[in-house]
Design a protein around this motif. Structure first.
Motif, PDB file in Angstrom:
ATOM      1  N   LEU A 172       0.706  -1.741  -0.093  1.00  0.00           N
ATOM      2  CA  LEU A 172       0.234  -0.240  -0.069  1.00  0.00           C
ATOM      3  C   LEU A 172       0.933   1.396   0.174  1.00  0.00           C
ATOM      4  N   LEU A 173       2.339   1.188   1.030  1.00  0.00           N
ATOM      5  CA  LEU A 173       3.070   2.604   0.730  1.00  0.00           C
ATOM      6  C   LEU A 173       3.151   2.722  -1.205  1.00  0.00           C
ATOM      7  N   TYR A 174       3.190   1.303  -1.226  1.00  0.00           N
ATOM      8  CA  TYR A 174       3.568   1.619  -3.190  1.00  0.00           C
ATOM      9  C   TYR A 174       3.303   2.158  -3.546  1.00  0.00           C
ATOM     10  N   GLU A 175       1.514   2.001  -3.129  1.00  0.00           N
ATOM     11  CA  GLU A 175       0.432   2.687  -3.942  1.00  0.00           C
ATOM     12  C   GLU A 175       0.328   5.112  -3.350  1.00  0.00           C
ATOM     13  N   VAL A 176       0.801   4.978  -2.157  1.00  0.00           N
ATOM     14  CA  VAL A 176       1.328   6.094  -1.988  1.00  0.00           C
ATOM     15  C   VAL A 176       2.393   6.352  -2.280  1.00  0.00           C
ATOM     16  N   ALA A 177       3.208   5.841  -3.106  1.00  0.00           N
ATOM     17  CA  ALA A 177       4.667   6.959  -4.459  1.00  0.00           C
ATOM     18  C   ALA A 177       4.155   7.519  -5.790  1.00  0.00           C
ATOM     19  N   PHE A 178       3.494   5.509  -6.244  1.00  0.00           N
ATOM     20  CA  PHE A 178       2.607   6.018  -7.008  1.00  0.00           C
ATOM     21  C   PHE A 178       1.965   7.043  -7.187  1.00  0.00           C
ATOM     22  N   HIS A 179       1.325   6.731  -6.410  1.00  0.00           N
ATOM     23  CA  HIS A 179       0.280   8.421  -6.864  1.00  0.00           C
ATOM     24  C   HIS A 179       1.122  10.040  -6.358  1.00  0.00           C
ATOM     25  N   THR A 180       2.095   9.946  -5.438  1.00  0.00           N
ATOM     26  CA  THR A 180       2.857  11.268  -5.565  1.00  0.00           C
ATOM     27  C   THR A 180       3.040  11.691  -6.265  1.00  0.00           C
ATOM     28  N   ILE A 181       4.396  11.227  -6.492  1.00  0.00           N
ATOM     29  CA  ILE A 181       4.885  10.820  -7.928  1.00  0.00           C
ATOM     30  C   ILE A 181       4.060  10.944  -9.317  1.00  0.00           C
ATOM     31  N   ALA A 182       2.740  10.460  -9.425  1.00  0.00           N
ATOM     32  CA  ALA A 182       2.054  10.286 -10.364  1.00  0.00           C
ATOM     33  C   ALA A 182       1.727  12.372 -10.108  1.00  0.00           C
ATOM     34  N   PHE A 183       0.803  12.619  -9.143  1.00  0.00           N
ATOM     35  CA  PHE A 183       0.665  13.445  -8.723  1.00  0.00           C
ATOM     36  C   PHE A 183       1.797  15.139  -8.960  1.00  0.00           C
ATOM     37  N   GLY A 184       3.105  15.057  -8.996  1.00  0.00           N
ATOM     38  CA  GLY A 184       3.824  15.485  -9.444  1.00  0.00           C
ATOM     39  C   GLY A 184       4.240  16.105 -10.877  1.00  0.00           C
ATOM     40  N   VAL A 185       4.293  14.898 -12.023  1.00  0.00           N
ATOM     41  CA  VAL A 185       4.177  14.600 -13.140  1.00  0.00           C
ATOM     42  C   VAL A 185       2.646  15.024 -13.723  1.00  0.00           C
ATOM     43  N   ILE A 186       2.077  14.820 -13.375  1.00  0.00           N
ATOM     44  CA  ILE A 186       0.187  15.410 -13.609  1.00  0.00           C
ATOM     45  C   ILE A 186       0.542  16.987 -13.884  1.00  0.00           C
ATOM     46  N   VAL A 187       0.706  17.725 -12.483  1.00  0.00           N
ATOM     47  CA  VAL A 187       0.783  19.126 -12.023  1.00  0.00           C
ATOM     48  C   VAL A 187       2.245  19.727 -13.093  1.00  0.00           C
ATOM     49  N   TRP A 188       3.108  19.595 -13.367  1.00  0.00           N
ATOM     50  CA  TRP A 188       4.245  19.569 -14.403  1.00  0.00           C
ATOM     51  C   TRP A 188       2.676  19.296 -15.761  1.00  0.00           C
ATOM     52  N   SER A 189       3.157  18.842 -16.373  1.00  0.00           N
ATOM     53  CA  SER A 189       2.293  18.309 -17.363  1.00  0.00           C
ATOM     54  C   SER A 189       1.035  19.303 -17.771  1.00  0.00           C
ATOM     55  N   LEU A 190      -0.051  19.124 -16.808  1.00  0.00           N
ATOM     56  CA  LEU A 190      -0.758  20.211 -17.332  1.00  0.00           C
ATOM     57  C   LEU A 190      -0.437  21.959 -16.938  1.00  0.00           C
ATOM     58  N   ALA A 191       0.175  21.852 -16.451  1.00  0.00           N
ATOM     59  CA  ALA A 191       1.233  23.552 -16.186  1.00  0.00           C
ATOM     60  C   ALA A 191       1.990  23.585 -17.311  1.00  0.00           C
ATOM     61  N   ARG A 192       2.290  22.768 -18.499  1.00  0.00           N
ATOM     62  CA  ARG A 192       3.166  22.870 -19.520  1.00  0.00           C
ATOM     63  C   ARG A 192       2.464  22.470 -20.987  1.00  0.00           C
ATOM     64  N   HIS A 193       1.160  22.410 -20.901  1.00  0.00           N
ATOM     65  CA  HIS A 193      -0.487  21.629 -21.391  1.00  0.00           C
ATOM     66  C   HIS A 193       0.756  21.075 -23.108  1.00  0.00           C
ATOM     67  N   ARG A 194       0.930  19.281 -22.235  1.00  0.00           N
ATOM     68  CA  ARG A 194       1.183  18.373 -23.022  1.00  0.00           C
ATOM     69  C   ARG A 194       0.340  18.085 -23.311  1.00  0.00           C
ATOM     70  N   LEU A 195      -0.497  17.461 -22.946  1.00  0.00           N
ATOM     71  CA  LEU A 195      -1.019  16.834 -24.037  1.00  0.00           C
ATOM     72  C   LEU A 195      -2.727  17.302 -24.193  1.00  0.00           C
ATOM     73  N   PRO A 196      -3.623  17.078 -24.807  1.00  0.00           N
ATOM     74  CA  PRO A 196      -4.933  17.596 -25.087  1.00  0.00           C
ATOM     75  C   PRO A 196      -5.951  17.591 -24.114  1.00  0.00           C
ATOM     76  N   GLN A 197      -6.715  18.463 -23.267  1.00  0.00           N
ATOM     77  CA  GLN A 197      -7.486  18.287 -23.040  1.00  0.00           C
ATOM     78  C   GLN A 197      -7.937  16.840 -22.718  1.00  0.00           C
ATOM     79  N   GLY A 198      -8.204  16.087 -21.564  1.00  0.00           N
ATOM     80  CA  GLY A 198      -9.035  15.228 -20.800  1.00  0.00           C
ATOM     81  C   GLY A 198      -7.781  14.535 -20.750  1.00  0.00           C
ATOM     82  N   GLU A 199      -7.179  14.488 -21.636  1.00  0.00           N
ATOM     83  CA  GLU A 199      -5.640  12.805 -21.708  1.00  0.00           C
ATOM     84  C   GLU A 199      -5.008  12.689 -20.823  1.00  0.00           C
ATOM     85  N   THR A 200      -4.841  13.480 -19.905  1.00  0.00           N
ATOM     86  CA  THR A 200      -4.464  13.356 -19.262  1.00  0.00           C
ATOM     87  C   THR A 200      -4.192  11.854 -18.155  1.00  0.00           C
TER      88      THR A 200
END
Length: 271
Positions: A172-200
């Motif tokens: 379950l801590l593996y999942e905590v790590a996954f979602h925490t890293i994913a949150f960072g990647v998501i914020v970075w991607s959304l800030a730079r408009h890397r993907l079409p709307q909704g695809e993130t």
């Protein structure tokens, strides 16, 4: 294991650890979602309240009822009332319910804009927080070959159906790590408009589905068919559907067009 965090101040009512962290995860998710609504201006549309309500209600209902169908013989399953009161909660069921709730609310209110980018950072960080409560109260995982991980005493191991005195995978801590890293990647991607709307959101769900399928091998959940657990059986159907959807979008050139638009926007800013 810490089933409770203590008692409410001035009372003898216990504070359930799992319930506390789930509630905290919901609060964190709502704060992040609120920030997204303000940042994008989507919060000015009153229909968004109905969409958020749809996500919360759908997620809560399916989280409770998502593990109801345990046996193909329906008579062997708990009644819906028993499942609601005493059944296990399902993160996968909650995600499906929230998705259905959002789409139903959008259909009823006539909201047509894709909302995945608004919800995805909130979902990722909320999941990371909620999974901490799962780690503190549920079976950590199977025996770890690395010899590193939580060790259960005999009474706790007997209660959870685990092996006592040996290191277990902190799955379950593996999942905590996954979602925490994913949150960072998501914020970075959304800030730079890397993907079409909704695809993130779609890519996050796909990556979590694959990760969850793999981590199930060390979760310690009941194996029911072909060496797979119930979540894995669900994901074995869901993953190909999500990947097919991503492949179709890529075939249509959606991602390439987005890259062109980003490059064009950068070029205009330079000018």
């Amino acid at each position: 294991m810490y089933p409770t965090l203590g008692d409410l101040t001035g009372t003898s009512l216990p504070i359930g650890t799992h319930e506390f962290f789930v509630a905290l995860g919901v609060v964190v998710a709502l704060v992040v979602l609120g920030f997204q609504l303000v940042r994008t201006g989507a919060g000015r549309d009153e229909r968004m309240l109905a969409i958020i309500a749809g996500a919360l209600i759908g997620g809560a209902v399916f989280m409770r009822l998502g593990t109801w169908l345990q046996d193909v013989d329906l008579r062997a399953n708990a009644s819906l009332a028993e499942q609601w009161l005493y059944g296990n909660r399902s993160i996968l069921g909650g995600l499906v319910g929230a998705w259905l709730g959002v789409h139903l609310a959008k259909r009823l209110t006539g909201y047509r804009t894709r909302t995945g980018d608004l919800f995805v950072p909130a979902v990722a960080l909320g999941m990371a927080v909620g999974r901490v409560g799962c780690h503190l109260t549920e079976l950590p995982g199977t025996v770890s070959s690395l010899g590193v991980g939580p060790v259960l005493d005999v009474p706790t191991a007997e209660r959870l159906g685990a092996v006592a005195g040996v290191a277990l995978h902190p799955s379950l801590l593996y999942e905590v790590a996954f979602h925490t890293i994913a949150f960072g990647v998501i914020v970075w991607s959304l800030a730079r408009h890397r993907l079409p709307q909704g695809e993130t959101f779609v890519l996050y769900i796909a990556s979590y589905a694959i990760f969850r399928f793999l981590v199930e091998f060390v979760r310690g959940n009941e194996v029911v068919w072909w060496g797979l657990t119930r979540p894995q059986l669900f994901l074995a159907v869901a993953i190909p559907l999500v990947l097919a959807r991503i492949a179709w979008q890529a075939h249509r050139g959606v991602y390439q067009r987005q890259e062109w638009h980003v490059a064009q926007a950068i070029e205009e800013q330079v000018r």
